[in-house]
Scaffold this motif. Structure first.
Motif, PDB file in Angstrom:
ATOM      1  N   LYS A  37      18.073  15.036  10.547  1.00 21.58           N
ATOM      2  CA  LYS A  37      17.413  14.021  11.374  1.00 21.58           C
ATOM      3  C   LYS A  37      17.932  14.218  12.792  1.00 21.58           C
ATOM      4  CE  LYS A  37      17.407   9.030  12.205  1.00 21.58           C
ATOM      5  NZ  LYS A  37      18.110   8.977  13.482  1.00 21.58           N
ATOM      6  N   PRO A  38      17.071  14.645  13.737  1.00 25.14           N
ATOM      7  CA  PRO A  38      17.560  14.822  15.098  1.00 25.14           C
ATOM      8  C   PRO A  38      18.244  13.548  15.618  1.00 25.14           C
ATOM      9  CG  PRO A  38      15.382  15.761  14.880  1.00 25.14           C
ATOM     10  CD  PRO A  38      15.659  15.014  13.597  1.00 25.14           C
ATOM     11  N   VAL A  39      19.355  13.738  16.326  1.00 24.76           N
ATOM     12  CA  VAL A  39      20.103  12.616  16.886  1.00 24.76           C
ATOM     13  C   VAL A  39      19.779  12.557  18.371  1.00 24.76           C
ATOM     14  CG1 VAL A  39      22.383  11.603  17.267  1.00 24.76           C
ATOM     15  CG2 VAL A  39      21.925  12.911  15.173  1.00 24.76           C
ATOM     16  N   LYS A  43      32.070  14.413  13.753  1.00 24.04           N
ATOM     17  CA  LYS A  43      31.836  13.839  12.424  1.00 24.04           C
ATOM     18  C   LYS A  43      30.784  12.743  12.471  1.00 24.04           C
ATOM     19  CE  LYS A  43      36.498  14.810  10.882  1.00 24.04           C
ATOM     20  NZ  LYS A  43      37.842  14.270  10.748  1.00 24.04           N
ATOM     21  N   LEU A  44      30.859  11.890  13.474  1.00 29.90           N
ATOM     22  CA  LEU A  44      29.931  10.767  13.568  1.00 29.90           C
ATOM     23  C   LEU A  44      28.507  11.238  13.858  1.00 29.90           C
ATOM     24  CD1 LEU A  44      29.304   7.796  13.466  1.00 29.90           C
ATOM     25  CD2 LEU A  44      30.219   7.565  15.794  1.00 29.90           C
ATOM     26  N   VAL A  45      28.333  12.167  14.790  1.00 29.98           N
ATOM     27  CA  VAL A  45      26.986  12.670  15.094  1.00 29.98           C
ATOM     28  C   VAL A  45      26.410  13.398  13.879  1.00 29.98           C
ATOM     29  CG1 VAL A  45      25.638  14.228  16.566  1.00 29.98           C
ATOM     30  CG2 VAL A  45      27.349  12.725  17.594  1.00 29.98           C
ATOM     31  N   CYS A  46      27.233  14.161  13.172  1.00 24.53           N
ATOM     32  CA  CYS A  46      26.760  14.824  11.953  1.00 24.53           C
ATOM     33  C   CYS A  46      26.277  13.789  10.934  1.00 24.53           C
ATOM     34  CB  CYS A  46      27.861  15.695  11.349  1.00 24.53           C
ATOM     35  SG  CYS A  46      28.157  17.239  12.249  1.00 24.53           S
ATOM     36  N   LYS A  47      27.030  12.729  10.767  1.00 23.99           N
ATOM     37  CA  LYS A  47      26.649  11.657   9.836  1.00 23.99           C
ATOM     38  C   LYS A  47      25.350  10.999  10.301  1.00 23.99           C
ATOM     39  CE  LYS A  47      28.363   7.395   7.786  1.00 23.99           C
ATOM     40  NZ  LYS A  47      29.439   6.401   7.773  1.00 23.99           N
ATOM     41  N   MET A  48      25.248  10.718  11.591  1.00 26.46           N
ATOM     42  CA  MET A  48      24.022  10.111  12.137  1.00 26.46           C
ATOM     43  C   MET A  48      22.823  11.022  11.919  1.00 26.46           C
ATOM     44  SD  MET A  48      25.667   8.612  15.683  1.00 26.46           S
ATOM     45  CE  MET A  48      24.107   8.133  16.446  1.00 26.46           C
ATOM     46  N   GLY A  49      23.053  12.325  11.913  1.00 22.43           N
ATOM     47  CA  GLY A  49      21.991  13.302  11.726  1.00 22.43           C
ATOM     48  C   GLY A  49      21.637  13.570  10.272  1.00 22.43           C
ATOM     49  N   GLY A  50      22.294  12.886   9.368  1.00 22.38           N
ATOM     50  CA  GLY A  50      21.950  13.020   7.960  1.00 22.38           C
ATOM     51  C   GLY A  50      22.618  14.153   7.226  1.00 22.38           C
ATOM     52  N   LEU A  51      23.647  14.757   7.818  1.00 25.01           N
ATOM     53  CA  LEU A  51      24.368  15.798   7.099  1.00 25.01           C
ATOM     54  C   LEU A  51      25.306  15.158   6.082  1.00 25.01           C
ATOM     55  CD1 LEU A  51      25.220  18.234  10.015  1.00 25.01           C
ATOM     56  CD2 LEU A  51      23.608  18.618   8.167  1.00 25.01           C
ATOM     57  N   LYS A  52      25.249  15.636   4.867  1.00 19.06           N
ATOM     58  CA  LYS A  52      26.097  15.086   3.811  1.00 19.06           C
ATOM     59  C   LYS A  52      27.575  15.337   4.112  1.00 19.06           C
ATOM     60  CE  LYS A  52      22.725  14.177   0.699  1.00 19.06           C
ATOM     61  NZ  LYS A  52      21.844  13.283   1.399  1.00 19.06           N
ATOM     62  N   LYS A  53      27.851  16.553   4.643  1.00 19.55           N
ATOM     63  CA  LYS A  53      29.221  16.924   4.977  1.00 19.55           C
ATOM     64  C   LYS A  53      29.189  17.674   6.311  1.00 19.55           C
ATOM     65  CE  LYS A  53      33.317  19.061   3.029  1.00 19.55           C
ATOM     66  NZ  LYS A  53      33.736  20.361   3.437  1.00 19.55           N
ATOM     67  N   ALA A  54      30.005  17.224   7.247  1.00 20.95           N
ATOM     68  CA  ALA A  54      30.062  17.892   8.548  1.00 20.95           C
ATOM     69  C   ALA A  54      30.674  19.277   8.354  1.00 20.95           C
ATOM     70  CB  ALA A  54      30.895  17.076   9.525  1.00 20.95           C
ATOM     71  N   PRO A  55      30.002  20.315   8.886  1.00 18.69           N
ATOM     72  CA  PRO A  55      30.576  21.659   8.777  1.00 18.69           C
ATOM     73  C   PRO A  55      31.861  21.788   9.585  1.00 18.69           C
ATOM     74  CG  PRO A  55      28.453  21.718   9.925  1.00 18.69           C
ATOM     75  CD  PRO A  55      28.741  20.310   9.579  1.00 18.69           C
ATOM     76  N   LEU A  64      19.523  11.114  22.350  1.00 13.17           N
ATOM     77  CA  LEU A  64      20.449  10.581  23.349  1.00 13.17           C
ATOM     78  C   LEU A  64      20.503   9.061  23.243  1.00 13.17           C
ATOM     79  CD1 LEU A  64      22.338  10.957  25.763  1.00 13.17           C
ATOM     80  CD2 LEU A  64      20.315  10.996  27.240  1.00 13.17           C
ATOM     81  N   ALA A  65      19.371   8.431  22.986  1.00 10.03           N
ATOM     82  CA  ALA A  65      19.340   6.967  22.808  1.00 10.03           C
ATOM     83  C   ALA A  65      20.203   6.551  21.620  1.00 10.03           C
ATOM     84  CB  ALA A  65      17.903   6.486  22.634  1.00 10.03           C
ATOM     85  N   ASP A  66      20.155   7.320  20.520  1.00 13.77           N
ATOM     86  CA  ASP A  66      21.000   7.031  19.349  1.00 13.77           C
ATOM     87  C   ASP A  66      22.472   7.109  19.728  1.00 13.77           C
ATOM     88  OD1 ASP A  66      18.708   6.900  17.700  1.00 13.77           O
ATOM     89  OD2 ASP A  66      18.906   9.001  17.069  1.00 13.77           O
ATOM     90  N   VAL A  67      22.833   8.157  20.467  1.00 11.55           N
ATOM     91  CA  VAL A  67      24.222   8.359  20.882  1.00 11.55           C
ATOM     92  C   VAL A  67      24.670   7.208  21.780  1.00 11.55           C
ATOM     93  CG1 VAL A  67      25.772   9.848  22.225  1.00 11.55           C
ATOM     94  CG2 VAL A  67      24.168  10.865  20.596  1.00 11.55           C
ATOM     95  N   LYS A  68      23.845   6.834  22.741  1.00 15.13           N
ATOM     96  CA  LYS A  68      24.202   5.753  23.666  1.00 15.13           C
ATOM     97  C   LYS A  68      24.288   4.406  22.972  1.00 15.13           C
ATOM     98  CE  LYS A  68      22.657   7.722  28.023  1.00 15.13           C
ATOM     99  NZ  LYS A  68      21.758   7.567  29.182  1.00 15.13           N
ATOM    100  N   ALA A  69      23.547   4.241  21.883  1.00 18.74           N
ATOM    101  CA  ALA A  69      23.554   2.969  21.151  1.00 18.74           C
ATOM    102  C   ALA A  69      24.768   2.827  20.227  1.00 18.74           C
ATOM    103  CB  ALA A  69      22.268   2.833  20.332  1.00 18.74           C
ATOM    104  N   GLU A  70      25.499   3.913  20.011  1.00 15.96           N
ATOM    105  CA  GLU A  70      26.658   3.897  19.110  1.00 15.96           C
ATOM    106  C   GLU A  70      27.927   3.662  19.923  1.00 15.96           C
ATOM    107  OE1 GLU A  70      29.278   3.607  16.627  1.00 15.96           O
ATOM    108  OE2 GLU A  70      27.316   3.987  15.701  1.00 15.96           O
TER     109      GLU A  70
END
Length: 141
Positions: free
Chosen positions: A94-96, A129-141, A98-104
């Protein structure tokens, strides 16, 4: 390992174009900002980065890996700037935006929020870790 964010305009160099380069990757050239160049000088083989579409989209769309450390950029006629080579690792489910980032609130100190014009920027491990989670990655690489 360090984490980074690479910004590109979709019509200049897109995530799809980056993925098509496969394991051979692509030089991240054309950077003409001293701070961005210094960030690339600090990169090590294996570091990971977000691939960010700037301009219209303004979102993290994928993850890249540094496969070639800083070296002179042959497109720089004055010889002041360098490049690194990156390869695509995976799509952001799920693309993250800039608005998502600013809202967190936990991302309020992220360079993307504080200095959004910088084309190559550091990302902390916590931000990663947080952006990866926001993007729907199960585990951050």
């Amino acid at each position: 390992m360090a984490y980074w964010l690479f910004k590109s305009e979709r019509d200049t160099w897109s995530w799809d174009e980056q993925k098509k380069k496969g394991k051979k990757g692509e030089p991240w050239n054309g950077v003409r900002n001293y701070q961005a160049n210094n960030n690339m000088k600090a990169m090590k083989k294996g570091d990971l980065g977000f691939f960010y579409h700037s301009n219209d989209d303004r979102c993290v769309v994928g993850i890249v890996r540094v496969i070639g450390e800083h070296r002179p950029d042959p497109t720089d006629e004055k010889g002041k700037f360098g490049l690194v080579v990156i390869e695509a690792v995976e799509d952001m489910p799920k693309p993250v935006t800039l608005a998502d980032v600013k809202a967190e609130p936990a991302l309020s100190e992220m360079v993307l929020v504080k200095n959004s014009r910088l084309s190559v920027q550091p990302v902390t491990a916590e931000e990663w870790k947080l952006v990866c989670k926001m993007g729907g990655l199960k585990k951050a690489p």
